[in-house]
Design a protein around this motif. Structure first.
Motif, short mmCIF file in Angstrom:
data_model
loop_
_atom_site.label_atom_id
_atom_site.label_comp_id
_atom_site.label_asym_id
_atom_site.label_seq_id
_atom_site.Cartn_x
_atom_site.Cartn_y
_atom_site.Cartn_z
N GLU A 4 12.98 36.26 116.64
CA GLU A 4 14.22 36.34 117.41
C GLU A 4 15.43 36.68 116.54
O GLU A 4 16.49 37.04 117.05
CB GLU A 4 14.49 35.02 118.15
N THR B 4 16.26 41.28 115.02
CA THR B 4 17.23 42.28 115.45
C THR B 4 18.54 42.14 114.69
O THR B 4 19.17 43.14 114.31
CB THR B 4 17.49 42.15 116.96
N SER C 166 13.40 45.85 113.56
CA SER C 166 14.03 45.46 114.83
C SER C 166 12.99 45.13 115.89
O SER C 166 11.93 45.76 115.98
CB SER C 166 14.94 46.58 115.32
N SER C 167 13.33 44.14 116.72
CA SER C 167 12.47 43.78 117.85
C SER C 167 13.14 44.08 119.18
O SER C 167 12.57 43.81 120.23
CB SER C 167 12.14 42.28 117.78
N ASP C 168 14.33 44.66 119.15
CA ASP C 168 15.06 45.01 120.36
C ASP C 168 14.78 46.46 120.70
O ASP C 168 15.06 47.37 119.91
CB ASP C 168 16.56 44.78 120.13
N GLU D 94 16.18 48.51 122.79
CA GLU D 94 17.38 49.35 122.85
C GLU D 94 17.81 49.77 121.45
O GLU D 94 18.12 50.93 121.21
CB GLU D 94 18.52 48.57 123.54
N HIS D 95 17.81 48.81 120.56
CA HIS D 95 18.22 49.11 119.19
C HIS D 95 17.22 50.05 118.52
O HIS D 95 17.61 50.99 117.81
CB HIS D 95 18.33 47.81 118.39
N LYS D 96 15.93 49.84 118.75
CA LYS D 96 14.92 50.71 118.15
C LYS D 96 15.06 52.14 118.66
O LYS D 96 14.90 53.10 117.89
CB LYS D 96 13.52 50.17 118.48
#
Length: 912
Positions: free
Chosen positions: A496, A499, A518-520, A522-524
């Motif tokens: 968690e 990101t 990153s685990s998001d 949208e960000h990736k």
């Protein structure tokens, strides 16, 4: 003179009457420590203390020389004091247990109207009719300051428990002021022990006994508080030294150093300010605005006076001194100036390693990196040291426009609270918000074992927030470019928090690593787009099914010339405009056709209209305008491109407009009824038929050079030209039946007729170019005269009949370059010579000579003046003569022409 007690719970019944004063009673105050007793001030010069239930006073305090106006109780638990003010301009402090006057405060110039003990600060406030409010120290009774706001007489002073605010009431208005420090006097060591001051008492609490798993972010911690004892001075600041073994308390212009465990006095002295060095055994005190003393192991080591004075001092790796010239950093050992910076700081925070420094001003803060190597090198080379110290001593890493309340360093991360009550930390140029606080909080410290950050408020409540050490270590390792450590720490970072780490990596320019961490989603996706990673971006867009993502991916694919992928993305995004751009740029007619159908079905009329228009399907464009209820536009479109549809569209327009204004609807004209209002309407119908065939043929883009541009074409003029020349010239067309620009001019300028029909065309073209020759021989003098008259009228010179006139004619021919027809065989020879000299050739009998004639005519541009187009000579038209002569001259040379074969009995004019 009476005091009455009213009970509002019993409908304001007068419950008791107190008698004893012999003059007006001016004020009554209830004892905050015993609600059954109260004190009263009267103009009879006394202060009386009463007990509820007794009509008589317990005792009377006498000492004022004039009437007493005001009274107040001391709220602290350590002193049984009350205060009174009178018209004798005196303020007296009384011990109501011993019934004695403890202190008299003098200084006001008029009657005392109001007095008050502050509930939080060790101060006494007195207000007078002289317009001033004086602030006295509650312990030493020293006058600290005098306030005068020019609002005439002071009548009241209001204080509030738990607040440093004070309200002042004047003749001309009221003022609210803030006294003392908002920041509580509390400090925490690295082990989690907290010491704070509550009034003059020091208390201790420990975080070790708490169940860390049950702690919630932002919740008040249930601490077990232990009293450590009373302090000799009123604490304004409490501060542990770096190793936590000692704690210093500052206040009332003095400092006392205690052992942190048992609160044993270790050292004390006079000081306006006190700061610890990075070395726990060193500290400095500012005694005045010009003198600073340095201590080591509780012994004074050095005293020096900074060049520009000392308004404030700051501890840390270097000793900071604030003055009117800015902030100066001095070496603790040598007291040499390291660097002077033109800035007015409010606080200075150093990291544990001494490498990083944060300078806080009223509006922003600056993060600097200290360069000890540059300082050491400059020490060996004094020439590099200027009056402002060593220029390379600090590097500026960043500036942030944000007001810092309190701050501290954890590794290379600067954690702080700001003016809008946010808990943030700064690392590597990125600001991360940990939490939004519901009130003003002050940082106490960070305990790595707990992964928690602790804060306190002015009510001495302590709260905590989780801040993972693994995240801070990872960010610190990246900042130091220690990627081996960063890779080793990364697995310990919870998912968690990945990101947040990825955003940090992106900020530092490590976008590939950020994409992997990153685990998001949208960000990736954003990172994949920035890196141009089509594969990852496509998979992420497919998962999200977001129209915006498909558009972004389409743009990226187009920039990389991946047109098939771009087309697929635009289809997924339903971006018909983008598809139209792609299709037209690629010259893909099939794609434009499909797009027109899809856009029409999707209701995207603008795209479907443009698609069909590019394909030349004007009928479908008209239907789209009608289907989208754009009838006026349809009418003008029909007038321009499809005149045969005008009547139908106008009728629809009339119906639509008639619903708004019937008269306006009837005013619309239909060309079938009002042909006079539509110029060239009939011609436009023919032009529509002419152009309809062209529109059915698809023209490759590579042929654009050979085709006249549409904007250059004038269909009505083309139609008129075809009507004039349909019996003369077939308009040159390419293999796609499009007119070839400049073809007619080329044919007129040259060409080699080889057949009688082509000869006739040549003759007609010569007529159009107004080049007129003269052929044929008159047979009688009368006809010669008639011919001469005609030639004079046309400015064309005939053939003389005498030698003198022949010479004159030759001269005129030379001048005018216009040659007539000889009337005698000898003259024919002369004329031939003249023609040879002027390069004017008669009617050729061979194709080669025909071409030569055209070339010579082009070169010389010899223009004659034709007679009237329809002029009749003796009942025979020129067209008849031209046709007869052409047949007679077939395959004959000019010298072989026998004029006796031509019947000239009724002819007046011969044309070539």
């Amino acid at each position: 003179m009476l005091i009455k007690l009213w009970n509002w719970e019993k409908n304001w019944v007068c419950q008791q009457v107190f008698e004893g004063h012999t003059h007006y009673v001016m004020e009554v105050k209830v004892n905050p420590k015993d609600n059954n007793t109260f004190a009263s001030a009267s103009l009879d010069k006394t202060v009386k203390v009463w007990q509820l239930g007794s009509a008589q006073p317990n005792f009377t305090l006498e000492g004022h020389e004039k009437g007493v106006n005001c009274v107040d109780y001391y709220m602290g638990g350590d002193k049984p004091y009350l205060i009174s003010g009178a018209d004798d301009r005196m303020v007296k402090i009384w011990d109501y247990q011993n019934k004695t006057c403890v202190q008299t405060l003098e200084g006001h110039a008029q009657n005392i109207a109001s007095v008050s003990f502050h509930p939080e600060l060790p101060i006494i406030l007195t207000g007078s009719e002289d317009g001033t409010v004086k602030i006295w120290h509650a312990n030493t009774y020293r006058l600290e300051t005098t306030l005068n706001y020019g609002l005439e007489r002071v009548w009241s002073i209001g204080v509030l428990r738990g607040s440093n605010n004070v309200a002042l009431g004047y003749d001309e208005g009221a003022i609210l002021i803030k006294l003392g420090r908002e920041e509580p006097a509390m400090s925490m060591d690295a082990g989690g022990k907290i010491i704070w001051a509550k009034h003059s008492e020091l208390q201790q609490a420990s975080l070790k006994a708490l169940e860390k798993e049950e702690i919630q972010d932002g919740e008040r911690l249930p601490l077990a508080v232990k009293d450590m004892g009373s302090c000799e001075v009123y604490p304004q600041t409490v501060q542990h030294n770096p190793n936590g073994r000692f704690v210093v308390v500052c206040g009332d212009g003095e400092y006392i150093i205690y052992t942190a465990m048992a609160l044993r006095n270790k050292s004390f002295g006079s000081a306006q300010e006190f700061v610890w060095a990075a070395d726990s055994s060193e500290y400095a005190v500012r005694e005045s605005s010009s003198s600073i003393k340095l201590f080591k192991n509780f012994k004074e080591r050095k005293s020096f006076k900074p060049e520009f004075g000392a308004e404030n001092i700051f501890g840390g790796a270097l000793l900071g001194v604030k003055s009117v010239s800015g902030l100066a950093f001095y070496d603790w050992e040598t007291q040499e100036l390291v660097r002077r910076i033109e800035i007015q700081p409010r606080a200075v925070y150093w990291s544990e390693t001494g490498e990083l420094c944060c300078i806080v001003t009223d509006e922003s803060y600056f993060v600097l990196k200290y360069q000890p190597d540059a300082v050491a090198a400059a020490a060996e080379n004094p020439e590099k040291i200027t009056e402002d110290g060593i220029e390379d001593a600090f590097d500026v890493l960043g500036e942030v426009s944000e007001t810092v309340k309190t701050g501290l360093w954890v590794g290379d991360c600067f954690i702080y609270t700001n003016s809008v009550n946010r808990l943030n930390y700064y690392v590597g140029g990125e600001i991360v918000t940990v939490s939004h606080l519901d009130r003003t909080m002050y940082l106490l410290g960070y305990i790595p074992q707990d992964n928690r950050l602790y804060l306190g408020d002015k009510e001495l409540n302590v709260v905590s927030f989780q801040l993972l050490l693994s995240v801070l270590e990872y960010q610190t390792a990246v900042m130091r470019r220690d990627f081996d450590t960063a890779d080793r720490v990364l697995p310990t970072v919870p998912k968690e928090q990945r990101t947040r780490v990825a955003h940090f990596l992106e900020k530092q320019g490590f976008k590939k690593q950020a994409l992997a961490v990153s685990s998001d989603a949208e960000h990736k996706f954003d990172l994949a787009i920035q890196l141009g990673d089509l594969e990852n971006a496509y998979n992420l867009a497919k998962e999200s099914a977001s129209e915006q993502k498909w558009k972004q991916l389409a743009e990226l694919a187009t920039s990389q010339a991946k047109f098939e992928l771009a087309q697929q993305c635009l289809h997924e995004a339903q971006d018909h405009g983008g598809l139209l751009l792609l299709a037209t740029a690629a010259g893909n007619a099939d794609m434009v056709t499909k797009l027109g159908i899809q856009a029409d079905q999707a209701g995207k009329h603008n795209v479907s209209f443009l698609s069909y228009f590019l394909l030349g399907d004007l009928e479908r464009c008209l239907e789209i305008l009608l289907a989208s209820n754009r009838v006026p536009e349809a009418a003008f479109f029909a007038r321009t491109y499809l005149p045969s549809e005008i009547s139908r569209v106008v009728e629809l327009w009339r119906v639509q407009l008639g619903k708004v204004n019937e008269k306006a609807g009837q005013s619309l004209a239909d060309p079938k009824d009002y042909a006079n209002l539509f110029p060239d309407y009939a011609a436009s119908l023919q032009a529509q038929q002419m152009l309809a065939g062209e529109r059915t043929k698809v023209i490759p883009a590579e042929d654009w050079k050979d085709i006249m541009a549409n904007y250059e074409r004038k269909p009505l003029e083309e139609l008129n030209a075809l009507a004039d020349e349909e019996d003369l010239i077939d308009e040159p067309l390419d293999d796609k039946d499009h007119p070839i620009a400049g073809a007619v001019e080329e044919e007129l300028e040259g060409g080699e007729p080889s057949k009688p029909e082509e000869e006739k065309v040549l003759e007609d073209e010569l007529d159009e170019l107004d080049i007129i020759g003269s052929l044929g021989e008159p047979s009688t003098p009368e006809e010669e005269k008639l011919l001469d008259d005609e030639l004079d009228e046309l400015d064309i010179i005939g053939e003389p009949s005498k030698p003198e006139e022949e010479k004159l004619l030759d001269d005129e021919l030379d001048e005018l370059d216009i040659i007539g027809e000889p009337s005698k065989p000898e003259d024919e020879i002369l004329l031939d010579d003249e023609l040879d000299e002027l390069d004017i050739i008669g009617e050729p009998s061979k194709p080669e000579e025909e071409k030569l004639l055209d070339d010579e005519l082009d070169e010389l541009d010899i223009i004659g003046e034709p007679s009237k187009p329809e002029e009749v000579v003796a009942g025979i038209t020129t067209e008849d003569l031209e046709a007869e002569l052409e047949m007679d001259l077939d395959n004959l040379k000019l010298d072989d022409i026998d004029t006796t074969d031509v019947n000239l009995d009724d002819e007046e004019l011969l044309e070539d």
